[in-house]
Design a protein around this motif. Sequence first.
Motif, short mmCIF file in Angstrom:
data_model
loop_
_atom_site.label_atom_id
_atom_site.label_comp_id
_atom_site.label_asym_id
_atom_site.label_seq_id
_atom_site.Cartn_x
_atom_site.Cartn_y
_atom_site.Cartn_z
N THR A 21 0.74 -1.22 0.03
CA THR A 21 -0.11 -0.09 0.16
C THR A 21 0.85 1.40 -0.09
O THR A 21 0.40 2.35 -0.41
CB THR A 21 -0.79 -0.21 1.03
N ALA A 22 2.14 1.27 0.38
CA ALA A 22 2.78 2.18 0.54
C ALA A 22 3.38 2.89 -0.77
O ALA A 22 3.83 3.52 -1.04
CB ALA A 22 4.37 2.06 1.21
N ALA A 23 3.04 1.93 -1.89
CA ALA A 23 3.47 2.29 -3.24
C ALA A 23 2.95 3.59 -3.79
O ALA A 23 3.23 4.16 -4.68
CB ALA A 23 3.00 1.01 -4.15
N THR A 24 1.61 3.74 -3.04
CA THR A 24 0.79 4.98 -3.50
C THR A 24 1.65 6.42 -3.46
O THR A 24 1.77 7.42 -3.97
CB THR A 24 -0.35 4.96 -2.78
N GLY A 25 2.52 6.44 -2.24
CA GLY A 25 3.03 7.49 -2.09
C GLY A 25 4.50 7.75 -2.42
O GLY A 25 5.01 8.79 -2.61
N VAL A 26 4.99 6.82 -3.40
CA VAL A 26 6.23 6.85 -4.09
C VAL A 26 6.02 8.04 -4.92
O VAL A 26 6.95 8.91 -5.08
CB VAL A 26 6.74 5.47 -4.82
N ASP A 73 1.13 -7.17 -8.91
CA ASP A 73 -0.03 -6.86 -9.48
C ASP A 73 -1.12 -6.01 -8.83
O ASP A 73 -1.68 -4.99 -9.48
CB ASP A 73 -0.92 -8.20 -9.86
N ILE A 74 -0.86 -5.95 -7.71
CA ILE A 74 -1.57 -5.22 -6.52
C ILE A 74 -0.90 -3.60 -6.46
O ILE A 74 -1.63 -2.63 -6.42
CB ILE A 74 -1.81 -5.96 -5.18
N ALA A 75 0.22 -3.59 -6.53
CA ALA A 75 1.02 -2.37 -6.18
C ALA A 75 1.11 -1.46 -7.29
O ALA A 75 0.83 -0.40 -7.10
CB ALA A 75 2.54 -2.92 -5.67
N TRP A 76 1.17 -1.91 -8.66
CA TRP A 76 1.62 -1.15 -9.88
C TRP A 76 0.29 -0.01 -10.22
O TRP A 76 0.63 0.97 -10.13
CB TRP A 76 1.92 -1.84 -10.88
N PRO A 77 -0.96 -0.36 -9.84
CA PRO A 77 -1.92 0.52 -10.01
C PRO A 77 -1.88 1.49 -8.93
O PRO A 77 -2.19 2.78 -9.13
CB PRO A 77 -3.39 -0.38 -10.04
N GLN A 81 -1.39 5.50 -9.22
CA GLN A 81 -2.47 6.24 -8.59
C GLN A 81 -1.87 7.53 -7.78
O GLN A 81 -2.43 8.43 -7.97
CB GLN A 81 -3.28 5.53 -7.87
N GLY A 82 -0.63 7.21 -7.29
CA GLY A 82 0.04 8.34 -6.67
C GLY A 82 0.50 9.61 -7.38
O GLY A 82 0.43 10.71 -7.11
N VAL A 83 0.38 9.39 -8.73
CA VAL A 83 0.65 10.59 -9.61
C VAL A 83 -0.53 11.43 -9.46
O VAL A 83 -0.28 12.67 -9.50
CB VAL A 83 0.84 10.17 -10.97
N GLY A 84 -1.78 11.09 -9.21
CA GLY A 84 -2.98 12.02 -9.28
C GLY A 84 -2.93 12.49 -7.74
O GLY A 84 -3.91 13.68 -7.88
N LEU A 85 -2.61 12.18 -6.98
CA LEU A 85 -2.73 12.52 -5.54
C LEU A 85 -2.31 14.07 -5.38
O LEU A 85 -3.32 15.22 -4.90
CB LEU A 85 -2.14 11.88 -4.45
N PRO A 86 -0.98 14.58 -5.72
CA PRO A 86 -0.74 16.04 -5.63
C PRO A 86 -1.44 16.86 -6.44
O PRO A 86 -1.56 18.04 -6.26
CB PRO A 86 1.01 15.85 -5.96
N LEU A 87 -1.65 16.32 -7.93
CA LEU A 87 -2.50 17.20 -8.77
C LEU A 87 -3.94 17.33 -8.25
O LEU A 87 -4.57 18.26 -8.62
CB LEU A 87 -2.64 16.38 -10.16
N PHE A 88 -4.23 16.52 -7.08
CA PHE A 88 -5.53 16.98 -6.51
C PHE A 88 -5.34 17.79 -5.29
O PHE A 88 -6.07 18.84 -5.25
CB PHE A 88 -6.31 15.67 -6.13
N PHE A 89 -4.51 17.43 -4.44
CA PHE A 89 -4.55 18.16 -3.30
C PHE A 89 -3.85 19.65 -3.24
O PHE A 89 -4.30 20.49 -2.61
CB PHE A 89 -3.56 17.45 -2.18
#
Length: 218
Positions: A21-26, A73-77, A81-89
């Motif tokens: 789940t930490a993959a989102t933050g990378v 397989d679970i981590a790569w999406p 997905q982490g790319v969109g977080l800063p573009l939102f916040f």
Amino acid sequence: LTPLWLQSYMGYTATWSGFVTAATGVLAVVMAPVAAMLSQKIDPRKLVFIGVLWLGIMTYVRSFASTDMTAWDIAWPMLLQGVGLPLFFVPLTSLALASVDDEETASAAGIMNFLRTFSGAIATSVVTTLWDNSTTAFRYDLVERAQNPLHIASLMGDMSATGEKMATYTLDFLIQTQAVMLSTNHVMLMVAFTFAFAATSIWLAPKPTKQVDTSAVH
């Protein structure tokens, strides 16, 4: 939901669940300064639209998960997905603070953080409840499909009473695991459409009339 699913039904330890789940933050860390820079040059509403829509697309991709997936397989999406977080916040913060006077900036930031935390808590409760209810509904459907005596007999084979009981427990666990998997995908699909709706709603916000320094946003 992902850590709960991984640890309860996929056999992951808390450590490996955290790694996945930490993959989102990378990529989110990498994109944060880029988003801050772009929000000074581009209409923040465009960035928020792109960011939230990207979150929806990747959540839609995650709605096709299965119990046969590997950690990657679970981590790569989640990584993408982490790319969109800063573009939102980051642009959303800029957009919100640009709507108030300078002396109201600190209060506006505090209110925004409060509403974000409060809304997140409500959303967590709603999504978790929806997940549990969907799991129950899918379990009933799978149990109904598994009530074919010949099919059950073929799964159990020629067993003693003890072996039959173990097979029953195994079958029950398999049904529960698949029900949770279907429920998780169902919730992800609903969240994806919610993201799509949220992305379009940003255009209801007025165009900012001033620039706000978001270089310290984290």
